[in-house]
Scaffold this active site. Sequence first.
Site, PDB file in Angstrom:
ATOM      1  N   ASP A   1      -2.021  67.676  12.634  1.00  0.00           N
ATOM      2  CA  ASP A   1      -2.549  67.345  11.315  1.00  0.00           C
ATOM      3  C   ASP A   1      -3.118  65.928  11.292  1.00  0.00           C
ATOM      4  OD1 ASP A   1      -1.460  69.750  10.626  1.00  0.00           O
ATOM      5  OD2 ASP A   1      -0.159  68.980   9.043  1.00  0.00           O
TER       6      ASP A   1
ATOM      7  N   HIS B   1       1.210  65.309  14.713  1.00  0.00           N
ATOM      8  CA  HIS B   1       0.117  64.606  14.035  1.00  0.00           C
ATOM      9  C   HIS B   1      -0.723  63.820  15.042  1.00  0.00           C
ATOM     10  CE1 HIS B   1       2.861  65.450  10.734  1.00  0.00           C
ATOM     11  NE2 HIS B   1       1.826  65.313   9.916  1.00  0.00           N
TER      12      HIS B   1
HETATM   13 ZN   LIG Z   1      -1.350  65.596   6.699  1.00  0.00          ZN
END
Ligand SMILES: [Zn+2]
Length: 203
Positions: A34, A173
């Site tokens: 992400d 991430h």
């Molecule tokens: Zn995010």
Amino acid sequence: MLIEQPPFIYRMLFPGAVWRKPVEGEKTVYLTFDDGPIPEITPWVLDLLDKYDVKATFFCVGDNVRKYPEIYKTILDRGHKVGNHTFNHIQGIKTFSKKYLENTMLATKHIDSDLFRPPHGHMRIGQYFTLRKYYKIIMWDVVTRDYSKLMTPEKVFNNVKKYTRDGSVIVFHDSIKSETNMKYALPRSIEWLKKQGYTFKLL
Ligand SMILES: [Zn+2]
């Protein structure tokens, strides 16, 4: 005691969203990233995935794709998948629905995908029911917490080992905040998952 993440009650708020996706007769996991793409981190992740011959799904922030279209293109060129993560990484609960949907639609100008994941893992119920008309809503069942200052790299890796099950959707991430934890935990997690017999699939 193994605490299931995220809790059952929370999952019930978003009926039809994908938290896990087991495939019968196969031992599968889904790696997701992400908040990118960004030049400091995403190319490193892409090279690592190539090294292990693993495909993943990247939930991109529209404004990052606007700024770094060549990295976005590289994600796709290397056989990975992308999803919409809003244009400005806004929080559903704190944002009026009209604005939230407009921000998501703005991201569709830059991200060609039928997948959506809400930033911070939440949104208003109304936002959810509108967006699910247009997108498959992809949540997760293993959040590594690589972004957290409270986590050590070892703990991030442990989260993968502790919570991954057949069909797990795992969140890392490609962000500056996650760099130290992710760079430690990602290669070790991939090696561990391969050793456990998991194959990596795209959402
Ligand atoms: Zn995010």
